[in-house]
Design an enzyme around this catalytic site. Structure first.
Site, PDB file in Angstrom:
ATOM      1  N   GLU A 253       3.312  10.473 -51.636  1.00  0.00           N
ATOM      2  CA  GLU A 253       3.072  10.845 -53.042  1.00  0.00           C
ATOM      3  C   GLU A 253       4.031  11.985 -53.350  1.00  0.00           C
ATOM      4  O   GLU A 253       3.832  13.110 -52.886  1.00  0.00           O
ATOM      5  CB  GLU A 253       1.623  11.297 -53.229  1.00  0.00           C
ATOM      6  CG  GLU A 253       0.596  10.204 -53.000  1.00  0.00           C
ATOM      7  CD  GLU A 253       0.527   9.193 -54.128  1.00  0.00           C
ATOM      8  OE1 GLU A 253       1.091   9.456 -55.202  1.00  0.00           O
ATOM      9  OE2 GLU A 253      -0.078   8.124 -53.919  1.00  0.00           O
ATOM     10  N   CYS A 287       1.957  17.621 -60.266  1.00  0.00           N
ATOM     11  CA  CYS A 287       2.877  16.488 -60.085  1.00  0.00           C
ATOM     12  C   CYS A 287       2.926  15.619 -61.332  1.00  0.00           C
ATOM     13  O   CYS A 287       3.967  15.075 -61.672  1.00  0.00           O
ATOM     14  CB  CYS A 287       2.474  15.668 -58.875  1.00  0.00           C
ATOM     15  SG  CYS A 287       0.774  15.076 -58.950  1.00  0.00           S
TER      16      CYS A 287
HETATM   17  P1  NAD Z   1       7.120  20.346 -49.941  1.00  0.00           P
HETATM   18  O1  NAD Z   1       7.743  19.011 -49.788  1.00  0.00           O
HETATM   19  O2  NAD Z   1       7.976  21.539 -49.843  1.00  0.00           O
HETATM   20  O3  NAD Z   1       5.980  20.557 -48.821  1.00  0.00           O
HETATM   21  C1  NAD Z   1       4.910  19.648 -48.704  1.00  0.00           C
HETATM   22  C2  NAD Z   1       4.356  19.740 -47.290  1.00  0.00           C
HETATM   23  O4  NAD Z   1       5.338  19.266 -46.376  1.00  0.00           O
HETATM   24  C3  NAD Z   1       3.992  21.158 -46.837  1.00  0.00           C
HETATM   25  O5  NAD Z   1       2.780  21.115 -46.126  1.00  0.00           O
HETATM   26  C4  NAD Z   1       5.145  21.507 -45.917  1.00  0.00           C
HETATM   27  O6  NAD Z   1       4.823  22.451 -44.922  1.00  0.00           O
HETATM   28  C5  NAD Z   1       5.427  20.167 -45.278  1.00  0.00           C
HETATM   29  N1  NAD Z   1       6.744  20.052 -44.658  1.00  0.00           N
HETATM   30  C6  NAD Z   1       7.878  20.733 -44.938  1.00  0.00           C
HETATM   31  N2  NAD Z   1       8.884  20.317 -44.133  1.00  0.00           N
HETATM   32  C7  NAD Z   1       8.373  19.347 -43.343  1.00  0.00           C
HETATM   33  C8  NAD Z   1       8.917  18.547 -42.305  1.00  0.00           C
HETATM   34  N3  NAD Z   1      10.180  18.661 -41.924  1.00  0.00           N
HETATM   35  N4  NAD Z   1       8.106  17.651 -41.702  1.00  0.00           N
HETATM   36  C9  NAD Z   1       6.809  17.518 -42.089  1.00  0.00           C
HETATM   37  N5  NAD Z   1       6.236  18.264 -43.055  1.00  0.00           N
HETATM   38  C10 NAD Z   1       7.003  19.170 -43.680  1.00  0.00           C
HETATM   39  O7  NAD Z   1       6.320  20.317 -51.312  1.00  0.00           O
HETATM   40  P2  NAD Z   1       5.574  21.514 -52.040  1.00  0.00           P
HETATM   41  O8  NAD Z   1       6.614  22.457 -52.556  1.00  0.00           O
HETATM   42  O9  NAD Z   1       4.502  22.038 -51.158  1.00  0.00           O
HETATM   43  O10 NAD Z   1       4.861  20.750 -53.245  1.00  0.00           O
HETATM   44  C11 NAD Z   1       5.481  20.506 -54.470  1.00  0.00           C
HETATM   45  C12 NAD Z   1       5.967  19.083 -54.557  1.00  0.00           C
HETATM   46  O11 NAD Z   1       4.885  18.199 -54.322  1.00  0.00           O
HETATM   47  C13 NAD Z   1       6.472  18.724 -55.939  1.00  0.00           C
HETATM   48  O12 NAD Z   1       7.631  17.938 -55.824  1.00  0.00           O
HETATM   49  C14 NAD Z   1       5.338  17.903 -56.532  1.00  0.00           C
HETATM   50  O13 NAD Z   1       5.708  17.015 -57.537  1.00  0.00           O
HETATM   51  C15 NAD Z   1       4.856  17.191 -55.321  1.00  0.00           C
HETATM   52  N6  NAD Z   1       3.493  16.720 -55.529  1.00  0.00           N
HETATM   53  C16 NAD Z   1       3.261  15.382 -55.639  1.00  0.00           C
HETATM   54  C17 NAD Z   1       1.975  14.920 -55.893  1.00  0.00           C
HETATM   55  C18 NAD Z   1       1.662  13.460 -56.022  1.00  0.00           C
HETATM   56  O14 NAD Z   1       0.506  13.106 -55.915  1.00  0.00           O
HETATM   57  N7  NAD Z   1       2.641  12.597 -56.241  1.00  0.00           N
HETATM   58  C19 NAD Z   1       0.928  15.839 -56.017  1.00  0.00           C
HETATM   59  C20 NAD Z   1       1.216  17.186 -55.907  1.00  0.00           C
HETATM   60  C21 NAD Z   1       2.495  17.627 -55.652  1.00  0.00           C
END
Ligand code: NAD
Length: 522
Positions: A253, A287
């Protein structure tokens, strides 16, 4: 908040990750930058240990059956209801949300618990299709949904309770065990709920959490049987690549750039209020936020004037438990930088900033709620995910123009169409390249959990909610068994002979050809 030097493998999130010395993680209050708590980081060995413990407990959880699991999850629901204030306090502190936003999440999770509790038996019931080939009518067919053993749920910081537990509830109700890795920016809410599950509810050892950034997330991908990821497109690609090494299935997502189309016959007041709420709720860090608005020419001037007035009236600040503000802090310093960069880019390319448009000096990460008029697709604010309190508006000739621009995006998570003619709204919706469209509304598709929510294009793979939102946590097994006692050998089995091949070929022709002459080969 200073970022320490970390390798690309540690976090795809890049700059702005909270400082960690490899062993501990500092969680800060975005409202003023002060230190909230220091927590230990779980390295790969600890992640493996947690996953293996959950894996060992999962068979007994699966054996409880849907109603047994439903009873445990109902206790979690009751705990959330009783402790919603406490959970909102923790969440507010670590995210900088206003109270109204922090209080939204527990009710949604309770609803998910009730929804899957009531519907899991139907969604996961054995299917018994009837064989379509007459010669196979002797078989009883069954499609069985069996849970993955351990699901890893990697979640973001913007809705720490909702996004750590929405899919988690579905996975647990399906019979899987779950290990959550919350965002390193906002892990405390998840930790509090997992603590309650273990210590206050006394739940089975099938729900746990691990903490850290990319390295911890990577280790979770290696150890689990299914990965649910919610986060940015950029990290989503890293996650999918890592999961490919062990052929671990993923559901992603990801980010969005949701368009809102306002047709000339729209209820203007509702459209203005919808744009303000849809664009700015949770300080725009949603999001499904309205990230760009296309308004038909005849109503454009009035729309932007009213929107600027409405957004100018919003109250921003820390509101504690009072509920007296609409706009809070930005949760991460990196997000604040991105918002400022997008607004400056729009300003230099000729857009008009009608209200807001500045970061707020002082401690913490604050950006004013902002309305941008005369935006266009040369600007980042119309093409890249901004994820902040900014609503850019663009004038369009007509609905066709609006549709073309709305679909001109790498993302396809959600969208809205405002019109008084709801049938026309649905026609426009059907032509939008996105996973969900709200007609005359914003964001509500997240609440209608009987329909799937999932992104098209760079917004993701797979869906949450609906039947597939729980089935995805299962492996599908087909079981074929005989209806009657069986002969010593089936007709197709060895030995082969010329007569048998001729018979089989005539049979295949009879079954597959259409028209009696063709079937009989005459
Ligand atoms: P992010 O991608 O920076 O981090 C998300 C998660 O991934 C965190 O827990 C982070 O620690 C982890 N992560 C980071 N590097 C990783 C790796 N190499 N391997 C595995 N995990 C790793 O996102 P964010 O800044 O926390 O959230 C914002 C983003 O999330 C925005 O783009 C938003 O649109 C999206 N989002 C999507 C939805 C949806 O349902 N489609 C909902 C909420 C947020």
């Amino acid at each position: 908040m200073e970022a320490t030097t970390r390798s690309e493998a540690e976090s795809a999130a890049g700059d702005g990750a909270p400082p960690t010395d490899g062993e501990t993680l500092e969680v800060r209050r975005p409202a003023d930058g002060s230190l909230l708590r220091t927590i230990p980081v779980d390295g790969p060995a600890r992640v493996r240990e947690v996953v293996e413990r959950v894996r060992a407990a999962q068979p007994a959880w699966e054996a409880l059956g849907i109603s047994g699991r439903r009873r445990w999850l109902a206790r979690l629901r009751d705990w959330l209801i009783e402790n919603s204030e406490r959970v909102a306090d923790v969440m507010q502190a670590e995210t900088g949300k206003v109270r109204a936003d922090a209080e939204l999440e527990a009710p949604l999770i309770c609803d998910v618990i009730n929804f899957y509790g009531a519907n899991a038996a139907r969604f996961l019931a054995d299917e018994t299709p009837s064989p379509h080939l007459p010669i196979l009518k002797v078989k009883r067919l069954r499609v069985v949904y069996r849970p993955h053993q351990v699901v890893g749920n990697i979640s973001p910081w913007n809705f720490p309770l909702l996004l750590s537990f929405d899919d988690t509830i579905a996975a647990l109700q399906a019979g899987a065990g779950v290990v959550v890795k919350p965002s390193e920016f906002a892990p405390l809410t998840t930790m509090e709920v997992v603590r309650a599950w273990k210590e206050e509810i006394g739940g089975p050892d099938v729900l746990d959490a691990v903490n850290g950034a990319g390295e911890t997330g990577g280790a979770l991908i290696d150890a689990c049987d299914f990965i649910q990821f919610t986060g940015s497109e950029r990290t989503g690609k890293v996650v999918m690549k890592r999961a490919a090494e062990s052929l671990t299935p993923v559901s992603l997502e990801l980010g969005g750039k949701d368009p809102m189309i306002v047709l000339r016959d729209a209820n203007l007041e509702r459209a203005v209020n919808g744009a303000a709420y849809g664009g700015l709720v949770n300080t725009g860090q949603t999001c499904l936020s309205i990230e760009r608005v296309y308004v038909e020419e005849p109503i454009y001037d009035e729309f932007v004037a009213r929107l600027a007035e409405r957004v100018g009236e919003l109250r921003q600040g820390e509101d504690g438990r009072s509920g007296s503000a609409e706009i809070g802090a930005m949760t991460t310093p990196a997000q604040l930088e991105k918002v400022a960069e997008h607004v400056e880019d729009a300003r230099t390319k000729g857009a008009r900033i009608l209200t807001g448009g500045r970061r707020i000096d002082g401690p913490g990460d604050w950006y004013e709620p902002t309305v941008i008029a005369d935006a266009d697709h040369s600007m980042k604010v119309m093409t890249e995910e901004t994820f902040g309190p900014v609503v850019p508006v663009m004038k369009v000739k007509d609905a066709e123009d609006a549709l073309r621009l709305a679909n001109d995006s790498r993302y396809g998570l959600g969208g809205s169409v405002f019109t008084r003619d709801f049938r026309r709204g649905e026609e426009v919706a059907r032509r939008m390249e996105t996973g969900a469209v709200n007609v005359d509304d914003v964001l509500t598709n997240y609440l209608t959990i009987e329909v799937p929510m999932g992104g098209w294009k760079a917004s993701g793979i797979g869906q949450r909610h609906g039947a597939n939102g729980i089935r995805k946590f299962c492996r599908v097994e087909s079981i074929l068994s005989p209806r009657f006692p069986q002969p010593a050998a089936d007709p197709l089995w060895f030995p082969n002979s010329r007569r048998k091949r001729a018979f089989v070929s005539r049979l295949f022709r009879f079954l597959n050809a259409r028209g009696w002459r063709n079937r009989l080969g005459i």
